[in-house]
Enzyme design. Structure first.
Site: not given
Ligand SMILES: *Cc1c(COP(=O)(O)O)cnc(C)c1O
Length: 370
Positions: A38, A261
Site C-alpha cells: 500500500k 533557524y
Molecule cells: C500494512 C499491513 C500489513 C503489513 O504490515 P508490516 O508491519 O509492514 O509488515 C499487513 N496486514 C495489514 C492488515 C496491514 O494493514
C-alpha cells in the site's frame, strides 16, 4: 528529478528487495508469502516494486485502496490483488473490472458485496476478524450475527479469514498470544462453512513470532523494504533504501557561533559546518534537527541546528577536509545510518520515514544482487 539537478539521491535496491522476499517466504513456508504494498509500496514506487516482487515469486498483493489496486493491476495482469480498506461506496464495478478482491471488514461490507454478488454471480473476498485492534474487522458480536445469517455469504467465496497483530514487533508482549487465541476462538463461532477456511494473520513482525502465527498466508510489508521486524533486536533484513545528500557549502567557524533557524545550536570549539541539500520538504523530518546523525565516508557526524525546508547543517569537524568539499555526498539513510535509527531519532517508525520520502530526489533503482 534528473541526476545532476537533484540535491539528494535516493537509491532503491530491488535486488535486496527480492532477497528479502525470499527470506520471508522461506521463514514462513509452507505458508504462502504475499506482499503489502500500500501507499505506493511504502513510498518506494509501486511501478518498480510490484514487478520486482512478482519476479521474486510473489503472486498475492495487498493495497489499501481500490485506486491503488487499479494501478497495480495494470502492472501485474496475473496477480491476486486484495483491497484492505473494504469497499468504498459505488466502487463495486471497479473491483470487478480490475479483478480486485476486497477484504470485507464489517457486516456493512459483507451486505454491500453480497448485494452486488447476487446480481453478478459468485465473487471472491477475504473476511477480516478484529482480534484486538478495534480498527477494521468484525468483532465477536458481528461474527455471531453473521453466523446467524449465513445466507449472506451465499454468493461470496471467502478465500481467507484474516486478522492483524497490534504488537507483533514486541515478541514478549502478551497481546500476541491473546490475539492468536481470540482468532482461534473466533474461527469456532464463524458460520460452519468458514471454520476450515485458510487463515492469514502475520505481518512482517508476526512471521518472526514463530510457526503458530503463520497459518496459511503471511502479508509482510516493512521487512521487504529493509525495516527491522523486531523492535530493538538485530535486523535480519537486507538494506533496500539509501539516501545521500550533496554538500552545498562548508564553513570553518570559531566557537560560540549560532547555526540555523532559532539559533538552537552554538558551536563549541572551532568547527567545520557542512550545509547539505535536503530538508523537511524532502521528508527529512524537522524532528531530526539537533538529534540525528549522518555519515561521511562511514564517519558519523551530527545534524546540528534545526532542519530547514531544503537544507540541513552538519558538524563535519572530524571528517578529513578532502571528504567534505562542496558536491560530496553525505549518507542520510542507509549504510552507517540505519533506517531504524533515523526513525528512532525522529521519534517515529521506519514506515513513516519511507512513506514521507520526497519527490525532489533523483531516484535510482538497482537490481544488484546483495
Ligand atoms: C500494512 C499491513 C500489513 C503489513 O504490515 P508490516 O508491519 O509492514 O509488515 C499487513 N496486514 C495489514 C492488515 C496491514 O494493514
Amino acid at each position: 528529478m534528473e541526476r545532476k539537478l537533484a540535491g539528494a539521491h535516493l537509491t532503491i535496491n530491488l535486488g535486496a528487495l527480492k532477497e528479502n522476499y525470499r527470506l520471508l517466504a522461506d521463514q514462513a513456508a509452507p505458508a504462502e508469502c504475499a506482499a503489502s504494498v500500500k501507499a505506493n509500496a511504502y513510498g518506494l514506487g509501486i511501478e518498480q516494486v510490484g514487478p520486482a516482487l512478482y519476479a521474486a515469486g510473489c503472486r498475492r498483493f495487498f493495497v489499501a485502496l481500490p485506486g491503488e489496486g487499479v494501478t497495480l493491476r495494470k502492472l501485474l495482469p496475473d496477480a491476486t490483488i486484495h483491497i484492505l480498506g473494504g469497499i468504498l461506496p459505488e466502487t463495486e464495478e471497479i473491483y470487478l473490472e480490475y479483478n480486485l478482491v476486497p477484504v470485507l471488514n464489517s457486516l456493512h461490507d459483507i451486505r454491500q458485496w453480497a448485494n452486488f454478488a447476487k446480481t453478478r454471480g459468485g465473487l471472491h473476498a477475504l473476511l477480516h476478524l478484529d482480534t484486538g485492534m478495534t480498527r477494521l474487522g468484525l468483532l465477536e458480536a458481528e461474527i455471531r450475527e453473521l453466523a446467524a445469517t449465513p445466507d449472506l455469504l451465499d454468493h461470496i467465496k471467502i478465500d481467507f479469514v484474516m486478522s492483524h497483530l497490534s504488537c507483533g514487533d514486541v515478541p514478549s508482549d502478551p497481546m500476541n498470544r491473546e490475539q492468536l487465541e481470540k482468532l482461534l476462538f473466533f474461527r469456532t463461532i464463524l458460520p460452519k462453512a468458514l471454520r476450515e477456511t485458510p487463515v492469514s494473520f502475520a505481518n512482517s513482525a508476526g512471521i518472526f513470532l514463530g510457526p503458530d502465527f503463520h497459518f496459511d498466508m503471511v502479508r509482510p510489508g516493512i521487512a521487504l523494504f529493509g525495516g527491522n521486524p523486531h523492535a530493538g533486536g538485530p535486523n535480519p533484513m537486507h538494506e533496500v533504501v539509501r539516501l545521500r545528500g550533496r554538500i552545498l557549502q562548508v564553513q570553518d567557524v570559531d566557537s560560540e557561533i549560532p547555526v540555523g533557524y532559532g539559533a538552537s545550536f552554538r558551536t563549541e570549539g572551532s568547527s567545520r559546518i557542512a550545509t547539505v541539500s535536503v530538508g523537511y520538504a524532502d521528508g527529512y523530518f524537522r524532528a531530526l534537527g539537533n538529534k540525528a546523525e549522518c555519515a561521511v565516508k562511514n564517519i558519523k557526524v551530527p545534524v546540528v541546528g534545526r532542519v530547514s525546508m531544503d537544507i540541513i547543517t552538519v558538524d563535519v569537524s572530524k571528517v578529513p577536509e578532502g571528504d567534505c568539499a562542496p558536491g560530496a555526498f553525505v549518507d542520510l539513510i542507509g549504510g552507517a545510518v540505519p533506517l531504524d535509527e533515523v526513525a528512532a531519532h525522529a521519534e517515529t517508525i521506519p514506515y513513516e520515514i519511507l512513506t514521507s520520502l520526497g519527490s525532489r530526489y533523483y531516484r535510482e533503482y538497482l537490481d544488484a544482487a546483495v
